[in-house]
Design a protein around this motif. Structure first.
Motif, mmCIF file in Angstrom:
data_model
loop_
_atom_site.group_PDB
_atom_site.id
_atom_site.type_symbol
_atom_site.label_atom_id
_atom_site.label_comp_id
_atom_site.label_asym_id
_atom_site.label_seq_id
_atom_site.Cartn_x
_atom_site.Cartn_y
_atom_site.Cartn_z
ATOM 1 N N ALA A 11 -5.678 4.998 -3.829
ATOM 2 C CA ALA A 11 -4.735 4.091 -4.466
ATOM 3 C C ALA A 11 -4.398 2.906 -3.602
ATOM 4 O O ALA A 11 -3.967 1.866 -4.103
ATOM 5 N N THR A 12 -4.564 3.029 -2.293
ATOM 6 C CA THR A 12 -4.094 1.959 -1.416
ATOM 7 C C THR A 12 -5.201 1.155 -0.782
ATOM 8 O O THR A 12 -4.932 0.202 -0.065
ATOM 9 N N ARG A 13 -6.457 1.482 -1.037
ATOM 10 C CA ARG A 13 -7.531 0.739 -0.385
ATOM 11 C C ARG A 13 -8.163 -0.302 -1.273
ATOM 12 O O ARG A 13 -9.044 -1.019 -0.828
ATOM 13 N N GLY A 14 -7.766 -0.388 -2.515
ATOM 14 C CA GLY A 14 -8.189 -1.496 -3.349
ATOM 15 C C GLY A 14 -9.592 -1.351 -3.866
ATOM 16 O O GLY A 14 -10.268 -0.356 -3.662
ATOM 17 N N GLN A 192 -5.135 -14.015 -1.329
ATOM 18 C CA GLN A 192 -5.333 -13.507 -2.686
ATOM 19 C C GLN A 192 -5.119 -11.997 -2.755
ATOM 20 O O GLN A 192 -4.466 -11.490 -3.672
ATOM 21 N N GLU A 193 -5.702 -11.276 -1.770
ATOM 22 C CA GLU A 193 -5.574 -9.818 -1.760
ATOM 23 C C GLU A 193 -4.170 -9.376 -1.360
ATOM 24 O O GLU A 193 -3.729 -8.285 -1.746
ATOM 25 N N ARG A 194 -3.470 -10.204 -0.604
ATOM 26 C CA ARG A 194 -2.147 -9.842 -0.072
ATOM 27 C C ARG A 194 -1.149 -9.551 -1.184
ATOM 28 O O ARG A 194 -0.232 -8.732 -1.007
ATOM 29 N N ARG A 195 -1.316 -10.170 -2.325
ATOM 30 C CA ARG A 195 -0.355 -10.024 -3.416
ATOM 31 C C ARG A 195 -0.692 -8.883 -4.364
ATOM 32 O O ARG A 195 0.021 -8.678 -5.351
ATOM 33 N N ASN A 220 -11.724 -5.660 1.919
ATOM 34 C CA ASN A 220 -11.819 -6.357 0.642
ATOM 35 C C ASN A 220 -11.877 -7.877 0.801
ATOM 36 O O ASN A 220 -11.866 -8.597 -0.198
ATOM 37 N N CYS A 221 -11.933 -8.343 2.041
ATOM 38 C CA CYS A 221 -12.008 -9.785 2.301
ATOM 39 C C CYS A 221 -13.282 -10.178 3.036
ATOM 40 O O CYS A 221 -13.458 -11.350 3.372
#
Length: 304
Positions: A11-14, A192-195, A220-221
């Motif tokens: 759930a937390t790794r995107g 972008q991923e931060r939000r 993810n970046c």
């Protein structure tokens, strides 16, 4: 029953890069003949780099192995000892085939080392700026703007004029002028991923900031950074060749392709074309192969 810890990790790794998408990207990379040809050419050059000490007829760094009487021999000429120089020799009697094989090693070493260090430094600072924000973001980005505001080759020339010649000095100069590009790309993607929800979930679960940055945000970046890094390998090699051609790069005892081209430049008008032409062809093949593969990677990873 599902493991709650596994659920928490998922759930937390995107949205990580799935295997089917990764396979589709590899299929796209193999779709065009130019990409396949570039990959084969790059693989052959890398093979020559690895086997250079065993395949090269001569060690061009060993001054005792050079014979000044064999200087500037044409391709296919015989040496004083009865051997044959298939690509000719330079003014010092150095076998051009051996010099090119060893020069490829120096050029690739400088390019890969500079890109690796630039990627690590720039990605970390870009992540830090995007995640922390505030004065940290402002300070890092103003430093990035300051570095990018100067011509790359000019900054590298000044740094090498201060530090002196050497492979390690060239790598340091290239890292100084290149890390800012990676920081800007990583920061833009990280914002972008931060939000997204998985970052907020990780923060609500009480994960430390370093863990969120390294294990949740950074994976993810990495796609745009890695594609840019592939293209920048060619740029770093070209910059090193330019600096060596201008006489401030690697020393003459460790000739790279740029230095080999420079050493034969003064003999072009006298007809000794091979001293500069063959290293130039090797450099062209290396840069072209890397650029084609990097450009195709960029197109394959572009979601549009």
């Amino acid at each position: 029953m599902a493991d709650p810890n596994q659920t928490k990790r998922v759930a937390t790794r995107g949205p990580m890069l799935e295997t089917p998408r990764r396979n589709a990207i590899l299929k796209k990379l193999n779709a065009r003949p130019t990409v396949r040809g570039s990959a084969i050419a790059l693989a052959v050059l890398m093979l020559f780099v690895l086997i250079a000490p065993y395949f090269a007829p001569q060690n061009p760094y060993d001054l005792m192995a050079l014979n000044i009487m064999d200087g500037r021999l044409a391709p296919g000429a015989e040496s004083m000892e009865g051997g044959r120089y298939w690509l000719g020799t330079d003014s010092q009697g150095r076998d051009m085939l051996s010099a090119i094989l060893y020069g490829l090693r120096i050029s690739l070493l400088v390019g890969l080392s500079a890109v690796l260090l630039s990627t690590l430094i720039g990605s970390f600072l870009g992540l830090l700026a995007a995640f922390k924000g505030g004065w940290i973001d402002t300070a890092i980005m103003r430093l990035v703007d300051f570095i990018l505001g100067f011509p790359t080759i000019l900054v590298a020339l000044v740094l090498l004029a201060v530090m002196g010649r050497g492979v390690d000095k060239v790598v340091i100069a290239l890292v100084v002028v290149q890390w800012a590009h990676y920081a800007r790309i990583m920061r833009g993607r990280a914002l972008q991923e931060r939000r997204k929800e998985y970052i907020e979930a990780a923060q609500n679960l009480g994960f430390p900031a370093w863990r969120i940055m390294l294990f949740h945000l950074m994976p993810n970046c990495l796609s745009p950074v890695m594609v840019f890094a592939t293209i920048q390998i060619a740029t770093a090699i070209v910059l090193e060749a330019t600096l060596s051609f201008l006489g401030v790069g690697v020393p003459v005892t460790e000739p790279s392709l740029g230095l080999l081209i420079a050493s034969g430049f003064e003999y072009l008008l006298s007809g000794d074309y091979w001293i500069s032409m063959f290293p130039g062809i090797a450099l062209l093949l290396l840069i072209l192969s890397i650029n084609i593969i990097g450009d195709r990677m960029r197109a394959s990873l572009d979601p549009r």
